[in-house]
Design a protein around this motif. Structure first.
Motif, PDB file in Angstrom:
ATOM      1  N   LEU C 235      -0.490   8.894  -8.946  1.00 56.71           N
ATOM      2  CA  LEU C 235      -1.881   8.885  -8.465  1.00 56.71           C
ATOM      3  C   LEU C 235      -2.299   7.462  -8.098  1.00 56.71           C
ATOM      4  O   LEU C 235      -2.952   7.237  -7.065  1.00 56.71           O
ATOM      5  N   ALA C 236      -1.884   6.505  -8.911  1.00 55.32           N
ATOM      6  CA  ALA C 236      -2.227   5.112  -8.616  1.00 55.32           C
ATOM      7  C   ALA C 236      -1.552   4.660  -7.324  1.00 55.32           C
ATOM      8  O   ALA C 236      -2.134   3.924  -6.523  1.00 55.32           O
ATOM      9  N   ASP C 237      -0.330   5.139  -7.128  1.00 54.85           N
ATOM     10  CA  ASP C 237       0.426   4.761  -5.935  1.00 54.85           C
ATOM     11  C   ASP C 237      -0.215   5.344  -4.664  1.00 54.85           C
ATOM     12  O   ASP C 237      -0.184   4.740  -3.594  1.00 54.85           O
ATOM     13  N   ILE C 238      -0.783   6.531  -4.811  1.00 49.57           N
ATOM     14  CA  ILE C 238      -1.407   7.195  -3.658  1.00 49.57           C
ATOM     15  C   ILE C 238      -2.745   6.546  -3.318  1.00 49.57           C
ATOM     16  O   ILE C 238      -3.102   6.414  -2.141  1.00 49.57           O
ATOM     17  N   ALA C 239      -3.458   6.108  -4.372  1.00 50.97           N
ATOM     18  CA  ALA C 239      -4.848   5.668  -4.201  1.00 50.97           C
ATOM     19  C   ALA C 239      -4.997   4.642  -3.079  1.00 50.97           C
ATOM     20  O   ALA C 239      -4.325   3.609  -3.071  1.00 50.97           O
ATOM     21  N   GLY C 240      -5.860   4.974  -2.142  1.00 50.15           N
ATOM     22  CA  GLY C 240      -6.154   4.046  -1.059  1.00 50.15           C
ATOM     23  C   GLY C 240      -5.075   3.979   0.007  1.00 50.15           C
ATOM     24  O   GLY C 240      -5.229   3.287   1.006  1.00 50.15           O
ATOM     25  N   GLY C 241      -3.984   4.700  -0.200  1.00 44.61           N
ATOM     26  CA  GLY C 241      -2.878   4.658   0.770  1.00 44.61           C
ATOM     27  C   GLY C 241      -2.988   5.751   1.825  1.00 44.61           C
ATOM     28  O   GLY C 241      -4.042   6.345   2.004  1.00 44.61           O
ATOM     29  N   ALA C 242      -1.882   5.991   2.501  1.00 48.67           N
ATOM     30  CA  ALA C 242      -1.858   6.940   3.608  1.00 48.67           C
ATOM     31  C   ALA C 242      -2.110   8.367   3.129  1.00 48.67           C
ATOM     32  O   ALA C 242      -1.736   8.734   2.020  1.00 48.67           O
ATOM     33  N   LYS C 243      -2.787   9.133   4.004  1.00 47.72           N
ATOM     34  CA  LYS C 243      -3.037  10.538   3.688  1.00 47.72           C
ATOM     35  C   LYS C 243      -1.966  11.442   4.296  1.00 47.72           C
ATOM     36  O   LYS C 243      -2.100  12.655   4.285  1.00 47.72           O
ATOM     37  N   ASP C 244      -0.941  10.839   4.855  1.00 48.91           N
ATOM     38  CA  ASP C 244       0.108  11.655   5.489  1.00 48.91           C
ATOM     39  C   ASP C 244       1.382  11.659   4.640  1.00 48.91           C
ATOM     40  O   ASP C 244       1.361  11.241   3.489  1.00 48.91           O
ATOM     41  N   LEU C 245       2.472  12.124   5.227  1.00 54.70           N
ATOM     42  CA  LEU C 245       3.722  12.289   4.474  1.00 54.70           C
ATOM     43  C   LEU C 245       4.755  11.235   4.848  1.00 54.70           C
ATOM     44  O   LEU C 245       5.939  11.411   4.625  1.00 54.70           O
ATOM     45  N   ARG C 246       4.318  10.115   5.419  1.00 51.43           N
ATOM     46  CA  ARG C 246       5.283   9.151   5.948  1.00 51.43           C
ATOM     47  C   ARG C 246       6.111   8.489   4.860  1.00 51.43           C
ATOM     48  O   ARG C 246       7.179   7.939   5.145  1.00 51.43           O
TER      49      ARG C 246
END
Lengths: 99, 285, 268
Positions: C235-246
């Motif tokens: 979750l921390a890694d996702i936060a603020g990052g891309a909303k896609d699957l790249r």
């Protein structure tokens, strides 16, 4: 599956390129592109093993009767009969002449 | 026969008889088609040759840009003749990558729309997990692009649309079929293998068509249009739908309606075409 | 043996959710509950076996008509509930799905559309700013995985022979590709995307993390803590990052997927 290479004498490079056919059962895909002066090269990737002599024969018969432009031809074959091979090659050459 | 009818028949041009590249070209505005990663680029499957399977120069997927109704358009056509239209790594990435760029266009102010011509059995089993991953990305890209412009899929036949790509079809803004189309998640052979011949007889063609054929899917409201196998009317139908714009509520968002309908289904008896039509009749949201 | 595997999704759901009450109004084959993880609101979702499922071909944890549309509903409700909030709850799909449901009723009533419903909700949630994580604790097969988990930004797999991602079971795959089971297995051993083992799958770059646990069927307190910690990191890694699957691109065994995108961009 095996990959075969052939070369025949030819004239000046062809103009343009053409694609005919499809890698479907009993059919083949032929890509024709301009080659180097004096040379017609053919690379065949075929699903049928041990068919080099048969390809050689088809090409010789076809190219004996006509003088061809310099081409690089790629063939992806999925078990086409000599008749279908000939038909596709003729279609490809025909398209090139309109290119 | 009246002259008008004769004229119409003469003008008719079968769409299903065309190859993928011809299909793509035929639906865009005249002379506007430009192919990306064309077959001469020879970006082929890195996985088929090592399994002794002859590859195709375009990996069975044609991606083109051009105009439709004067508007910028992406068109994707799957060649059903090559490996049953199955999607491997390269073909899958061509579709996903192109849809991603179309969405990016829209974010940057270019209203690129997309048409998908689906003839596919789904994942190419020789590239199994890479095909599946690519299909997940195609689905993600459809949902993303759909926010801006309609994404329209056409299943013309003869292969039909199965596997993960049937889910992708279900995500599109509009879905068109011909009489030659079939649409289903699982191919008949696989269902028979998994569930037995009594459940699904893969050799009983009339039975399979009665459940998954284009006419039944249209009569059950699972697709938006049922079109004749004729190039120009198909093109006109696409144009009309794009002019109509995005649907009020995507079919894939109608969970409340479908759950309510499915609760009314008597699952103690086997399904047939008439029961499905009855269950799905009535106003959809 | 299969019953042990089928219960993994249920075990992990209860282990992670704790005492939180399940969300009501969903098919019995879905377990959904809201809880907290690393101080953030999280909705956990699992598809589980339901012997009483009204669709007989979907009683062993398969994703069928009710499961597809039910997931669509459960995720959509989270999107609606958080629509006005800057803090979107994370969605964690606990994946233990042996397959999609194979049956006549399923095809007739449009199982493809039901699964599209689930994919639609998950993908829209991701685009709306919900963090999406797939936690693979058992099988993740084909259309079932597409509908439940494969839209996640981060995929985490537990290290166990029972954790498997694939497009089709071996027997059916052999039949469809006209190969013997032995031939298929020989090919799978040297063609990573065809393989059925987790290391081969990991080599495709699609997993964010793999994690060993002591008791995968009945997780210990330590197992649960380790998985929670890993989920929190995701979750921390996702936060603020891309909303896609790249994040899935870049592995050597998936080089063509990147190359095709580069060429498309250059020619666009």
């Amino acid at each position: 599956m095996e990959t075969l290479s052939f070369e025949f004498p030819a004239g000046q490079p062809a103009q343009g390129r053409a694609l005919v056919g499809c890698v479907g059962s009993g059919d083949l895909e032929v890509l024709l592109e301009p080659g180097s002066v004096g040379s017609l090269t053919i690379q065949v990737v075929t699903s049928v093993n041990g068919s080099a002599a048969r390809w050689q024969q088809v090409f010789e018969r076809m190219f004996r009767a006509q003088s061809l432009p310099a081409l690089n031809i790629s063939i992806h074959d999925f078990g086409a009969t000599p008749g279908v091979v000939r038909l596709r090659l003729e279609q490809g050459l025909e398209e090139l002449s309109h290119a | 026969m009246h002259d008008a009818n004769i004229q119409r028949l003469l003008a008719q041009r079968s769409f299903t008889e065309l190859g993928a590249r011809q299909r793509a070209r035929a639906l865009l505005d005249a002379d506007s088609f430009r192919e990306l990663i064309d077959p001469f680029a020879r970006v082929m499957s890195p996985w088929l040759a090592r399994q002794g399977i002859v590859p195709q120069a375009d990996d069975g997927v044609v991606v083109g840009k051009g105009l439709l109704d004067g508007q910028p358009a992406l068109i994707v056509a799957i060649e059903g003749t090559f490996q049953g239209g199955s999607l491997g790594e390269v073909g899958g990435a061509k579709i996903a990558g192109a849809l991603e760029l179309a969405a990016e266009d829209n974010r940057n102010g270019t209203p690129t729309r997309a048409v998908l011509l689906l003839e596919t059995g789904g994942v190419r089993l020789q590239e199994a997990n890479l095909g599946l991953a690519a299909i997940a990305e195609i689905q993600a890209a459809i949902v993303e692009l759909r926010q801006y412009q309609p994404v329209i899929a056409l299943i013309a036949g003869p292969v039909g649309c199965f596997g993960g790509m049937s889910i992708a079809a279900g995500l599109c803004s509009y879905l068109l079929v011909t009489r030659e189309a079939r649409l289903g998640l699982n191919g008949p052979q696989v269902i028979e293998q998994e569930a037995g011949v009594d459940e699904y007889d893969s050799r009983d063609r009339p039975f399979i068509w009665s459940l998954t054929g284009g006419e039944q899917r249209y009569a059950s409201g699972l697709v938006d249009a049922y079109v004749a196998d004729d190039v120009e009317p198909i093109r006109q139908q696409l144009i009309a739908l794009f002019r109509q714009g995005k649907p009020a509520l995507q079919r894939s968002r109608q969970h409340a309606w479908f759950l309510e309908r499915l609760q009314g289904v008597d699952t103690s008896i086997q399904a047939d075409a008439a029961a499905v039509r009855r269950a799905y009749q009535g106003e959809q949201p | 043996m299969s019953s042990t595997i089928e219960q993994r999704g249920r075990s992990w759901f209860h282990a992670l959710v704790g005492a939180a009450a399940p969300v009501a109004g969903l098919p019995a084959s879905l377990l959904v509950a809201d809880a907290e993880l690393a101080g953030q609101p999280v909705r956990y979702l699992a598809v589980v076996a339901d012997a009483g499922n009204s669709f007989p071909r979907a009683r062993n944890g398969e994703v069928g008509l009710l499961e597809g549309w039910g997931l669509a509903k459960a995720v959509d409700e989270a999107i609606q509930a958080d629509a006005g909030s800057p803090h979107k709850r994370a969605l964690i799909a606990i994946v233990d799905v042996p397959s999609q449901a194979y049956g006549r009723r399923e095809e007739a009533y449009g199982i493809h559309q039901a699964l599209a419903g689930a994919v639609d909700s998950y993908a829209r949630a991701r685009l709306a700013g919900h963090a999406l994580v797939g936690l693979l604790v058992g099988k993740a097969m084909s259309g079932a995985f597409l509908a439940h988990g494969y839209q996640a930004q981060r995929l985490i797999a537990l290290r166990d022979p029972g954790v498997m991602v694939h497009a089709m079971g071996k027997a059916a795959a052999a039949r469809i590709t006209l190969r013997s089971l032995e031939e298929l297995e020989a090919l799978a051993a040297c063609v990573p995307p065809m393989a059925y083992d987790l290391d081969s799958y990991a080599s495709l770059g699609l997993l964010w993390e793999t994690l060993a646990v002591a008791e995968i069927a009945q997780p210990t307190a330590e197992d649960i803590a380790r998985v929670q910690d890993c989920l929190g990191q995701a979750l921390a890694d996702i936060a603020g990052g891309a909303k896609d699957l790249r994040g899935r691109l870049g592995a050597a065994n998936r080089a063509a997927s990147s190359r095709v995108r580069e060429l498309l961009r250059a020619q666009w």
